[in-house]
Write a protein that holds these residues in place. Structure first.
Motif, short mmCIF file in Angstrom:
data_model
loop_
_atom_site.label_atom_id
_atom_site.label_comp_id
_atom_site.label_asym_id
_atom_site.label_seq_id
_atom_site.Cartn_x
_atom_site.Cartn_y
_atom_site.Cartn_z
N ALA A 198 39.77 53.80 2.61
CA ALA A 198 40.87 52.36 2.17
C ALA A 198 41.16 52.31 1.27
O ALA A 198 40.00 52.91 0.06
N GLY A 199 41.72 51.98 0.66
CA GLY A 199 42.48 52.22 -0.69
C GLY A 199 44.39 51.67 -0.90
O GLY A 199 44.70 50.86 0.64
N LEU A 200 44.98 51.60 -1.92
CA LEU A 200 46.45 51.34 -1.76
C LEU A 200 47.40 52.64 -1.85
O LEU A 200 46.83 53.21 -2.43
N SER A 201 48.96 51.87 -0.79
CA SER A 201 49.59 53.18 -1.06
C SER A 201 49.85 53.52 -2.25
O SER A 201 49.76 52.45 -3.12
N ASP A 202 50.67 54.58 -1.99
CA ASP A 202 50.75 55.40 -3.30
C ASP A 202 52.58 54.36 -3.75
O ASP A 202 53.07 54.86 -5.06
N ARG A 203 52.91 53.53 -3.41
CA ARG A 203 54.07 52.81 -3.91
C ARG A 203 53.23 51.17 -4.30
O ARG A 203 54.69 50.63 -4.63
N CYS A 204 51.64 51.29 -4.31
CA CYS A 204 52.14 50.33 -4.79
C CYS A 204 52.04 50.22 -6.13
O CYS A 204 52.37 50.79 -6.91
N GLY A 205 52.53 48.79 -7.27
CA GLY A 205 52.14 49.06 -8.84
C GLY A 205 50.99 49.26 -9.06
O GLY A 205 49.93 48.94 -8.77
N ASN A 206 51.22 49.38 -11.01
CA ASN A 206 49.14 50.23 -11.12
C ASN A 206 48.51 48.41 -11.25
O ASN A 206 47.74 48.75 -11.37
N ASP A 207 49.54 47.55 -10.83
CA ASP A 207 48.54 46.17 -11.30
C ASP A 207 47.89 45.78 -10.30
O ASP A 207 47.00 44.39 -10.24
N ILE A 208 48.11 46.33 -9.55
CA ILE A 208 47.64 45.74 -7.93
C ILE A 208 46.29 46.04 -7.62
O ILE A 208 45.93 47.38 -8.05
N GLN A 209 45.60 45.19 -7.14
CA GLN A 209 44.35 45.49 -7.07
C GLN A 209 43.36 45.36 -5.51
O GLN A 209 44.18 44.54 -5.19
N VAL A 210 42.55 45.27 -5.43
CA VAL A 210 41.96 45.37 -3.81
C VAL A 210 40.16 45.67 -3.09
O VAL A 210 40.10 46.54 -4.25
N ARG A 211 39.32 44.94 -3.16
CA ARG A 211 38.55 45.45 -2.60
C ARG A 211 38.41 45.05 -1.21
O ARG A 211 39.05 44.52 -0.53
N PHE A 212 37.37 45.97 0.08
CA PHE A 212 37.40 46.12 1.27
C PHE A 212 35.80 45.68 1.25
O PHE A 212 35.02 45.57 0.50
N GLU A 213 36.25 45.19 2.52
CA GLU A 213 34.70 44.40 3.19
C GLU A 213 34.66 44.21 4.55
O GLU A 213 35.51 44.96 5.36
N VAL A 214 33.53 44.17 5.01
CA VAL A 214 33.17 44.82 6.23
C VAL A 214 32.25 43.59 6.75
O VAL A 214 31.20 43.69 5.86
N TRP A 215 32.45 42.92 8.09
CA TRP A 215 31.51 41.65 7.99
C TRP A 215 30.94 41.81 9.70
O TRP A 215 31.86 42.39 10.34
N ALA A 216 29.51 41.67 9.65
CA ALA A 216 29.35 41.20 11.56
C ALA A 216 28.60 39.66 11.26
O ALA A 216 27.80 39.34 10.57
N ASP A 217 29.04 39.39 12.31
CA ASP A 217 29.39 37.89 12.45
C ASP A 217 29.65 37.54 11.15
O ASP A 217 30.86 37.83 10.91
N ARG A 218 28.39 36.41 10.48
CA ARG A 218 28.89 36.10 9.21
C ARG A 218 28.21 36.26 8.23
O ARG A 218 27.45 36.17 7.25
N ASN A 219 27.75 38.08 8.51
CA ASN A 219 26.62 38.89 7.32
C ASN A 219 27.56 40.25 7.01
O ASN A 219 28.36 40.36 7.88
#
Length: 844
Positions: free
Chosen positions: A111-132
């Motif tokens: 997972a990541g940002l597409s090549d068309r995104c600006g350099n100032d855009i940031q993202v974090r990825f998470e995976v949840w199982a129910d509430r954990n």
């Protein structure tokens, strides 16, 4: 309870060690060492079920999400410069939820940002199982390495949520999940792969055996050949063992591991080189023959995600440089992979490439694209073939050749009647990633160790340009349980400590890295590997993923310790990216080196360029450059063109900056006789200026214009007049770059017409430019020298004024006053005399 668990774990370790020892005895005396291999659950692998085949139960916004592939449509997304057809694209922050029924063991993806995104855009990825929360990534931007997700799902989980959290306005960009999906509990890949790192002296002289812990042989295949790359091993995991043992055996031909066995998983690309005079590679039978018999330079194999590349994935530059001629080879490429046909029926396969390519399905020829052609017809899939496939797993081989180091390969496929799309990602069967978690020496090599390394990042312009390369090193644990100190000699002058280190090489190439392991100050083990610090070929962007690593090397403390070759490469790179701070910093360190550290042999071209830069008006480090050139000339061996250029520059600085005519005369005598026309012209110009400076210039020494028609002479004179006017205009600019450009253009005209060295207009323009740049020492020496040249008396007051002003700027007021008195006696009514007198009186 805890103590009993520790006891059980220790007992299991002792049992395994005993089994290891028995297995070593069975293998024999050729055994060098072994690794314990365990599946790397932190690494991404292809899913058993892609998300595109799983129905979601809820989303944050149905307008935010887009999935591929879709029936009847061909869609792609680009992540990290790579094309992917299996994806989940999100227009900003958002979560999608899937229902679990206990059959899924893990969620995987990149997972990541597409090549068309600006350099100032940031993202974090998470995976949840129910509430954990199962997984949370660091915050990344589009230049970061894509996040690899491999998160364990508890069996009791009812819902899994995939979440992306975006900071900033994503605009026209997207968050991309590449090849996302689930791993099933009841399924395991039937093939695994791992990298093994062996000492330099064993590379090419060993083969590998894979065994289960109870001593059963496992089918495997070794991809190797390049001495500075790790061994990539593919092996059979159908035994479903939790771990395996990899034994490195010395004294056997590594071709022993190159049999017909291929694990039915993943996609591999293997590259070899063959001499271009092997024209038989232009045909398919000849390609196979050359591959098997003539491709003596071998490379490692890369695991790739699609048959779609526009440059060689495997770096063969070092292997090619070691051959007779870097440009005299074909690159031979063979992709081997196993893909899934979801239903029974007829399928079409199409190829597009530069130069020839062929496709085989289940070892049967399907289509060939002829060599030496334009590839545009391939975009319309005009070169294609059909094959009938049963539902299930099938083998594909894609063969291509090209002029090294070029490559363009595309393989597209479709079920009859559908649209073509690139064969990639989840089309292929998954393979499990394994990692060496423990290193075990044989009794004869108890003081040996090993370590892992990988290219993490680079900073460059393009694939073939100079680059800074970041490499990560880490030790492979032994089974002693002791606490050690680790010292790394990085092969470029830098020493690092710690079990895990990151290091930036200032020059691409091979480095001999030595790890020394100590206990209580006593050395207990050593390991040396030849490390290929090449660019990160999986990364297409030229910007670094982590700027911090490269900023850290740009310090004087760091640069003082790297070897002179790396220092020179860093200076060249700083010039390439136009980083003034890095250039100045590197120049400071180079000037601080002793003569013994400068290493003159084979580096004359660099010193020539470096000295030229230092003697430029923008830099003005003349004294240091003159001292450096003197050392280089004194310590250099055989003469060559670069050495002659350096000597000519040295003489120029002796005349213009130092005013050392005696040393300049000696250096002129050292110039070799076999010079180029430009070098001869420079020599004659310098010779005339030397004679003028020493008062020995006679009319017979005047350099005549080159012979030619009157129109040639007139054209040249018009060009010179234009350059003189431009030079005067440039001298009035406050921008030093403009002044530097005017000076270089003026000196270029002198090289074309050497007789201008005696021309008043030329010399006055040169003096104006140097005075504008504040180079008063050169102004004084040149003006003094011009007084001895055959110039009209009308220019003498101007030359005297230049000398007076320069002397005052250099702090020599008494000498300037004496010169003004001479002007008052000889030219009492000239404006230059009045202005010179005013300058002298200003200081009183």
């Amino acid at each position: 309870m805890r103590s009993s668990l520790i006891y059980s774990e220790r007992l299991l370790q002792l049992v395994l060690i005993a089994v290891f020892c028995l297995t070593l005895t069975a293998i024999g005396s050729e055994f060098a060492f072994s690794y314990r291999l365990q599946e790397d659950h932190a690494a991404f692998r292809l899913p058993d079920i892609p998300l595109s085949e799983v129905g979601w139960i809820s989303q944050d916004s149905t307008n935010n999400f887009h999935f591929g592939p879709k029936a009847g449509k061909v869609e792609y997304r680009s992540l990290d410069g790579r094309l992917c057809s299996y994806f989940m694209a999100v227009r900003g922050s958002g979560a999608v939820v899937y229902r679990m029924n206990g059959s899924c063991e893990r969620v995987v993806g990149k997972a990541g940002l597409s090549d068309r995104c600006g350099n100032d855009i940031q993202v974090r990825f998470e995976v949840w199982a129910d509430r954990n929360i199962l997984f949370r990534s660091e915050t990344i931007n589009k230049n970061s390495r894509p996040v690899e997700i491999n998160a364990l799902i508890p069996a009791e989980t009812r819902k899994v949520k995939l979440l992306s959290v975006v900071q900033g306005n994503i605009g026209g960009g997207e968050v991309i999940w590449q090849d996302p999906g689930f791993i099933l509990r009841e399924y395991r890949p039937v093939v695994g792969e791992c990298e093994l790192f062996v000492p330099e002296e064993l590379t090419g002289k060993c083969h590998v055996r894979i065994l289960t812990p109870d001593g059963k042989d496992v089918s495997c295949r070794l991809y190797s050949g390049d001495i500075s790359n790790p061994l990539l091993v593919e092996f059979d995991t159908s035994s479903l063992s939790d771990e395996y043992l990899a034994y490195v055996i010395v004294g056997a031909d590594k071709e022993q591991n190159r049999g017909s066995w291929h694990g039915k998983g993943g996609l591999r690309l293997e590259t070899r080189l063959v001499k271009k005079d092997k024209e038989k590679v232009l045909t398919h039978p000849g390609f196979i023959e050359a591959w098997n018999s003539d491709s003596t330079i071998l490379a490692g194999c890369e695991t790739v995600d699609s048959i779609h590349h526009s440059f060689p994935v495997v770096d063969m530059s070092e292997a090619a440089k070691a051959s007779e001629n870097f440009g005299s080879y074909f690159g031979l490429y063979i992709y081997t992979g196993y893909f899934k046909a979801m239903e029974r029926g007829e399928y079409d396969f199409s190829t597009m490439s530069v130069w020839g390519s062929s496709i085989f399905i289940d070892d049967k020829f399907v289509v060939q694209w002829p060599g030496r052609h334009d590839f545009h017809e391939g975009r319309r899939c005009e070169y294609s073939g059909s094959v009938f496939l049963d539902e299930g797993v099938h083998k594909i081989e894609y063969l291509n050749y090209n002029k090294w180091p070029r490559q363009l390969t595309v393989c597209a496929w479709r079920k009859k009647g559908d649209n073509y799309r690139v064969l990639s990602g989840c089309d292929f069967m998954p393979s499990a990633k394994y990692r060496a978690t423990e290193y075990i020496s044989s009794a004869d090599n108890s003081n040996d160790e090993t370590f892992r390394w990988s290219v993490e990042d680079d900073m460059r312009f393009d694939i073939n340009s100079p680059a800074l390369v970041a490499v990560r090193f880490e030790t492979v644990k032994n089974n002693s349980g002791k606490s050690y100190e680790y010292r790394w000699d990085m092969g470029d002058g830098i020493i690092a400590v710690g079990s895990e280190v990151e290091h930036v090489y200032l020059k691409k190439g091979q480095y001999r890295v030595t790890l020394t392991i100590s206990e209580g100050g006593k050395i207990v083990a050593k390991a040396t590997q030849l490390v290929n610090a090449g660019i990160d070929r999986a990364k297409l962007a030229s910007d670094p993923r982590d700027v911090r690593l490269f900023d850290n090397v740009a310090s004087r403390m760091y640069l003082e310790h790297v070897d002179i070759v790396s220092l020179q490469a860093f200076y060249d790179f700083a010039c390439l990216i136009d980083n003034d701070r890095w250039q100045k910093l590197t120049a400071d360190v180079i000037f601080s080196k002793s003569e013994q550290e400068l290493v003159f042999a084979d580096n004359i071209s660099f010193y020539n360029k470096f000295a030229s830069d230092m003697c430029g008006l923008l830099t003005g480090r003349y004294s240091e450059a003159i001292s450096l050139m003197k050392s280089v000339l004194a310590g250099s061996g055989a003469a060559n063109a670069a050495l002659a250029d350096l000597r000519l520059l040295y003489i120029r600085m002796l005349l213009d900056y130092s005013g050392d005519y005696q040393e300049a005369d000696i250096q002129l005598e050292h110039l070799r006789t076999a010079l180029s026309m430009d070098q001869i012209a420079k020599r004659e110009i310098l010779k005339a200026e030397l004679q003028a400076g020493t008062g020995k210039l006679g009319t017979e020494e005047i350099i005549n214009l080159p012979s030619g028609s009157m129109s040639d002479v007139t054209t040249r004179q018009l060009e010179q007049a234009s350059v003189f006017r431009s030079a005067i205009a440039a001298s009035q600019s406050e921008d030093k770059e403009v002044v530097q450009g005017g000076y270089e253009e003026l000196m270029g005209v002198l090289l074309k017409t050497p007789s201008l060295v005696f021309d008043a207009d030329f010399n006055l323009a040169r003096l104006e430019l140097l005075r504008s740049a504040g180079e008063y020492r050169q102004v004084y020496n040149i003006a003094t020298r011009c007084s001895n040249m055959p110039m009209a008396d009308v220019y003498e007051p101007k030359l005297l004024y230049f000398r007076v002003q320069s002397l005052l700027e250099l702090g020599e007021k008494d000498t300037a006053s004496d010169l003004v008195r001479r002007m008052e006696q000889k030219y009492p009514y000239c404006t230059e005399t009045a202005e010179a007198l005013r300058l002298v009186n200003v200081g009183n």
